[in-house]
Design a protein around this motif. Structure first.
Motif, PDB file in Angstrom:
ATOM      1  N   TYR B 291       0.821  -1.212   0.000  1.00 46.08           N
ATOM      2  CA  TYR B 291       0.000   0.000   0.000  1.00 46.08           C
ATOM      3  C   TYR B 291       0.860   1.269   0.000  1.00 46.08           C
ATOM      4  CZ  TYR B 291      -4.630  -2.111   0.666  1.00 46.08           C
ATOM      5  OH  TYR B 291      -5.805  -2.785   0.496  1.00 46.08           O
ATOM      6  N   SER B 292       2.117   1.157   0.457  1.00 48.27           N
ATOM      7  CA  SER B 292       2.985   2.340   0.522  1.00 48.27           C
ATOM      8  C   SER B 292       3.656   2.651  -0.810  1.00 48.27           C
ATOM      9  CB  SER B 292       4.101   2.132   1.555  1.00 48.27           C
ATOM     10  OG  SER B 292       3.560   1.783   2.790  1.00 48.27           O
ATOM     11  N   CYS B 293       3.625   1.680  -1.711  1.00 52.29           N
ATOM     12  CA  CYS B 293       4.394   1.814  -2.957  1.00 52.29           C
ATOM     13  C   CYS B 293       3.844   2.948  -3.808  1.00 52.29           C
ATOM     14  CB  CYS B 293       4.364   0.522  -3.747  1.00 52.29           C
ATOM     15  SG  CYS B 293       5.218   0.639  -5.331  1.00 52.29           S
ATOM     16  N   THR B 294       4.737   3.817  -4.272  1.00 48.57           N
ATOM     17  CA  THR B 294       4.293   4.930  -5.090  1.00 48.57           C
ATOM     18  C   THR B 294       4.634   4.716  -6.565  1.00 48.57           C
ATOM     19  OG1 THR B 294       4.233   7.338  -5.213  1.00 48.57           O
ATOM     20  CG2 THR B 294       6.325   6.348  -4.594  1.00 48.57           C
ATOM     21  N   GLU B 295       5.028   3.476  -6.860  1.00 54.08           N
ATOM     22  CA  GLU B 295       5.219   3.041  -8.249  1.00 54.08           C
ATOM     23  C   GLU B 295       6.221   3.909  -9.006  1.00 54.08           C
ATOM     24  OE1 GLU B 295       1.208   2.875  -9.808  1.00 54.08           O
ATOM     25  OE2 GLU B 295       0.535   1.631  -8.142  1.00 54.08           O
ATOM     26  N   LYS B 316       6.595  -4.206 -10.098  1.00 55.16           N
ATOM     27  CA  LYS B 316       5.402  -4.998 -10.426  1.00 55.16           C
ATOM     28  C   LYS B 316       5.063  -5.962  -9.288  1.00 55.16           C
ATOM     29  CE  LYS B 316       3.568  -8.380 -13.682  1.00 55.16           C
ATOM     30  NZ  LYS B 316       3.624  -9.536 -12.770  1.00 55.16           N
ATOM     31  N   ILE B 317       6.079  -6.484  -8.609  1.00 51.83           N
ATOM     32  CA  ILE B 317       5.834  -7.376  -7.466  1.00 51.83           C
ATOM     33  C   ILE B 317       4.974  -6.631  -6.438  1.00 51.83           C
ATOM     34  CG2 ILE B 317       6.946  -8.596  -5.515  1.00 51.83           C
ATOM     35  CD1 ILE B 317       7.635  -9.990  -8.125  1.00 51.83           C
ATOM     36  N   MET B 318       5.317  -5.366  -6.176  1.00 46.92           N
ATOM     37  CA  MET B 318       4.567  -4.577  -5.190  1.00 46.92           C
ATOM     38  C   MET B 318       3.160  -4.250  -5.691  1.00 46.92           C
ATOM     39  SD  MET B 318       6.871  -4.813  -3.085  1.00 46.92           S
ATOM     40  CE  MET B 318       5.725  -4.307  -1.805  1.00 46.92           C
ATOM     41  N   MET B 319       3.060  -3.877  -6.968  1.00 41.42           N
ATOM     42  CA  MET B 319       1.753  -3.527  -7.528  1.00 41.42           C
ATOM     43  C   MET B 319       0.831  -4.752  -7.565  1.00 41.42           C
ATOM     44  SD  MET B 319       3.173  -1.056 -10.573  1.00 41.42           S
ATOM     45  CE  MET B 319       1.586  -0.553 -11.254  1.00 41.42           C
ATOM     46  N   ASP B 320       1.396  -5.904  -7.909  1.00 37.20           N
ATOM     47  CA  ASP B 320       0.611  -7.147  -7.933  1.00 37.20           C
ATOM     48  C   ASP B 320       0.122  -7.494  -6.536  1.00 37.20           C
ATOM     49  OD1 ASP B 320       0.963  -7.492 -10.624  1.00 37.20           O
ATOM     50  OD2 ASP B 320       2.617  -8.927 -10.446  1.00 37.20           O
ATOM     51  N   THR B 321       0.999  -7.294  -5.545  1.00 35.27           N
ATOM     52  CA  THR B 321       0.623  -7.635  -4.171  1.00 35.27           C
ATOM     53  C   THR B 321      -0.542  -6.756  -3.727  1.00 35.27           C
ATOM     54  OG1 THR B 321       2.914  -8.246  -3.724  1.00 35.27           O
ATOM     55  CG2 THR B 321       1.510  -7.882  -1.807  1.00 35.27           C
ATOM     56  N   ARG B 322      -0.474  -5.460  -4.061  1.00 33.07           N
ATOM     57  CA  ARG B 322      -1.574  -4.565  -3.685  1.00 33.07           C
ATOM     58  C   ARG B 322      -2.860  -4.931  -4.430  1.00 33.07           C
ATOM     59  NH1 ARG B 322      -1.416   2.066  -3.455  1.00 33.07           N
ATOM     60  NH2 ARG B 322      -3.632   2.404  -3.104  1.00 33.07           N
ATOM     61  N   SER B 373      10.524  -3.604   0.929  1.00 36.66           N
ATOM     62  CA  SER B 373      11.396  -4.689   0.492  1.00 36.66           C
ATOM     63  C   SER B 373      10.657  -5.600  -0.478  1.00 36.66           C
ATOM     64  CB  SER B 373      11.914  -5.517   1.666  1.00 36.66           C
ATOM     65  OG  SER B 373      12.618  -6.637   1.155  1.00 36.66           O
ATOM     66  N   PRO B 374      10.801  -5.370  -1.777  1.00 36.08           N
ATOM     67  CA  PRO B 374      10.197  -6.298  -2.738  1.00 36.08           C
ATOM     68  C   PRO B 374      10.854  -7.679  -2.639  1.00 36.08           C
ATOM     69  CG  PRO B 374      10.850  -4.249  -3.824  1.00 36.08           C
ATOM     70  CD  PRO B 374      11.466  -4.248  -2.462  1.00 36.08           C
ATOM     71  N   MET B 375      12.144  -7.691  -2.264  1.00 32.30           N
ATOM     72  CA  MET B 375      12.899  -8.937  -2.215  1.00 32.30           C
ATOM     73  C   MET B 375      12.326  -9.917  -1.185  1.00 32.30           C
ATOM     74  SD  MET B 375      16.993  -9.211  -1.828  1.00 32.30           S
ATOM     75  CE  MET B 375      17.191 -10.181  -0.348  1.00 32.30           C
TER      76      MET B 375
END
Lengths: 259, 424
Positions: B291-295, B316-322, B373-375
């Protein structure tokens, strides 16, 4: 060369100052064995009393853990910690940043508490304390060297200065690559990539990094990780440079520079 | 008349804050769908991160020109919004510039500084809009942003430009004041009579405040939510060395009991699920990260796999998770609890090929300005692939069996481990 194992030291009733954790690459890989031998030579010259685990050493489990196989990691860690705790190991030095990271950061949660340092830090200590002396007429003098940051030393553990300090003690010109230190580009081997084909892409990671190293026009590329060493050597070989830039571990460079 | 408009404004304000608050609670609930993890130790180090990384935007300063422009937006946003207090009081009580008589000489100083900031924000937004759409910057051209994410980014900048414009217009149309920037607009309004000016001022006032309420309620659906979550996300950021992976105690115990059966409890609970297949298997911090990711894509630009054309993109890992978490959240809203929809984060959103490309180099983690941390997510998904699905490339299976049988990732005789000591 004569290298004592922990078992031999124990039998003789002595204890080493430090355990030299050789690692799988350092033990078996022909190229990395040279790094191992160079570092052992330096330890001997500095008069450091050290030992290896020899046949009792096993993979730390790093590649298994990063691939996702926690069971295998835990099995290897259990085994290694049992061996090291039985020998009452206090201090470990290793020439592999992956082993370094695992031993230092991941074994404590499993009951393995040791003072772990990387060989570049150890070399810095030896130089600063005067235990090894860099020859004034060392063969690197005046040469240009670029240092490739290993991810597991740099970003993973914030060790950027020790390897650079060691190189700077040689009176060389240290030339940084476009991306260095915390922005350093990976060689492509970490996260168990060393043990599989790269995924489909437009180029290989080590080729990109080799290009950056070649761009610096340095005479030598210094590495501090046996896997980076392999990747960089392959990358540079593939670019078929007219001037062959040699990739050397910092231990190999220092071994040739001390009196 | 003023009485009625005060009532209407008050009702609209309550509705705006109610909807916003409710959505924030939904997001909080969604975040807590994640696995529990204790991140409350070392409060001093954590507050330090809030000050350095969130308030101080330390990571942004890895690129100074962009950091300065972003800082203008950020400072502008916080400072200009203090004027909202007066706007809301005026709206409710029908007053006009409520603080003016109380603040005396300080009032014009304050509004003048707001106006200067508003102009700077206006310019910075124009710059960012053109940078995103005209300059060919790789991380903004990426397929990650195709469709809504690209529109989202442009919309935020456009809304800010409009809001700043309205704020300045509102001041310009007010004959009782004369401020530094809005006075530049005044000549354009010089032909209008007092009544027309009043209408313009009132209209600008209403659109401005309703625009702000709208923007506030748009936040939770936008990448712009980082303006709220960057702060807690910095507080809960990992304080461990980046190389350290989270230990799986369940697996540790399994191995321990296998080696020393006498230690195994007689009524041992069946082991948990290994790794993460879906968002609920990730930690709540991983979900707050999403939710914090600003892409912004700094992670993907630094990713060695992404920059060499592999499918993996940490952004994309972060966007997919959201996206997946939002789907799961809506599923819960509709059914009271999560009903299996036959889908999961792994496979349906993030493919195996993406996960396989990660070198765990930590470049994405290092770059992220908001402590994501996307990792960590990549590794948890890899764990599920290997331990739940036994899905590994054949070379990795070979590596595993070598480690198991030869204690090294290659097939060498363990007895030769010290062979190097005998070489010349």
């Amino acid at each position: 060369m004569k290298v004592s194992t922990m078992a031999e030291m124990m039998a003789a009733g002595t204890k080493p100052e430090v355990l030299f954790w050789v690692g799988c690459a350092g033990s078996f890989d022909q190229r990395a064995q040279k790094i191992t031998k160079a570092f052992a030579t330096i330890l001997d010259k500095a008069g450091v009393v050290y030992a290896i685990l020899g046949k009792e050493e096993a993979c730390t489990g790093d590649p298994a853990r990063r691939a996702g196989n926690e069971f295998m990691f835990q099995m290897m860690a259990y085994q290694n910690i049992q061996v090291m705790n039985a020998y009452e190991i206090k201090k470990i030095v290793t020439t592999c940043p992956h082993c370094f990271n695992t031993l230092k950061n991941e074994y404590p949660a499993l009951g393995g508490n040791y003072d772990v340092i990387h060989h570049t830090q150890f070399l810095q200590e030896l130089i600063e304390s005067g235990k090894i002396k860099i020859s004034d007429s060392n063969e690197w003098k005046g040469k240009t060297i670029t240092y490739h940051d290993s991810c597991y030393l740099g970003r993973a553990n914030d060790i950027y200065e020790a390897p650079r300090k060691v190189l700077e003690s040689l009176d060389i010109e240290l030339k940084e690559m476009r991306r260095c230190k915390s922005k350093g580009l990976c060689c492509g081997a970490g996260g168990a990539q060393m043990f599989k084909e790269e995924e489909k892409g437009t180029t290989r990671i080590n080729m990109d990094r080799a290009d950056e190293a070649i761009e610096t026009k340095a005479n030598f590329v210094a590495s501090a990780c046996p896997f980076c060493n392999t990747m960089m050597t392959d990358g540079i070989k593939n670019r078929d440079e007219e001037v062959k830039t040699e990739v050397l571990d910092i231990a190999e460079i220092i071994a040739k520079a001390i009196q | 008349m003023e009485f009625i408009s005060g009532i209407v404004f008050s009702i609209l304000s309550v509705i705006a804050f109610y909807i916003f608050g409710k959505k924030l609670l939904t997001i909080k609930r969604n975040i807590h769908l994640g696995r529990p993890v204790e991140l409350n130790d070392q409060p001093i180090a954590r507050w330090k991160n809030v000050f350095l990384l969130a308030l101080g935007q330390k990571k942004m300063f890895r690129n100074i020109p962009v950091a300065v422009l972003h800082l203008i937006l950020y400072v502008g946003f916080i400072i200009i919004n203090t004027e909202l207090l007066e706007i809301i009081i005026d709206g409710i009580f029908g007053t006009h510039r409520f603080f003016k008589p109380y603040l005396g000489a300080l009032y014009p100083i304050l509004i003048n500084s707001f106006e200067v900031l508003a102009l700077l924000v206006f310019v910075a937004c124009l710059f960012f809009l053109s940078r995103r759409n005209i300059l060919r910057i790789k991380r903004f051209l990426s397929n990650d942003l195709t469709g809504w994410p690209k529109t989202d980014a442009n919309l935020i900048l456009a809304i800010e430009i409009v809001l700043m414009g309205l704020f300045l217009l509102m001041n310009a149309a007010d004959p009782s004041v004369n401020f530094i920037i809005s006075s530049w607009i005044k000549p354009a309004l010089s032909n209008l009579d007092a009544h027309q000016l009043h209408t313009i001022e009132q209209t600008a006032w209403w659109i401005h405040i309703l625009g702000i309420y709208g923007f506030m309620n748009y936040l939770p659906y936008s990448k712009h939510l980082h303006i709220v979550l960057a702060f807690p996300n910095a507080y809960y950021a990992s304080l461990e060395p980046k190389g350290k992976m989270h230990n799986m105690v369940a697996v540790q115990n399994e191995v321990l009991y296998a080696m020393q059966p006498e230690l195994a409890p007689t009524n041992a609970a069946p082991p948990e699920k290994f790794g993460a297949k879906d968002v609920m298997d990730l930690s709540w911090k991983n979900l707050m990260d999403a939710y914090s990711c600003t892409e912004c894509g700094r992670c993907s630009a630094a990713c060695p796999a992404n920059s060499t054309g592999k499918l993996l993109s940490p952004r994309k890992i972060m966007m997919d998770t959201r996206d997946r978490l939002e789907i799961v959240g809506k599923n819960i809203d509709a059914n009271g609890q999560f009903e299996d929809d036959g889908k999961s984060l792994l496979n349906d959103h993030i493919t195996i090929e993406e996960l396989r490309a990660c070198t765990t180099c930590n470049a994405c983690v290092e770059e992220c300005p908001v402590s994501i941390s996307p990792m960590d997510i990549i590794i948890e998904l890899r764990r599920s692939l290997i331990m739940e699905d036994s899905n590994a490339p054949s070379e990795w299976n070979g590596m595993f069996s070598n480690i198991e049988n030869n204690f090294a990732p290659w097939k060498f005789a363990p007895d030769d481990r010290d062979a190097w000591t005998k070489q010349s």
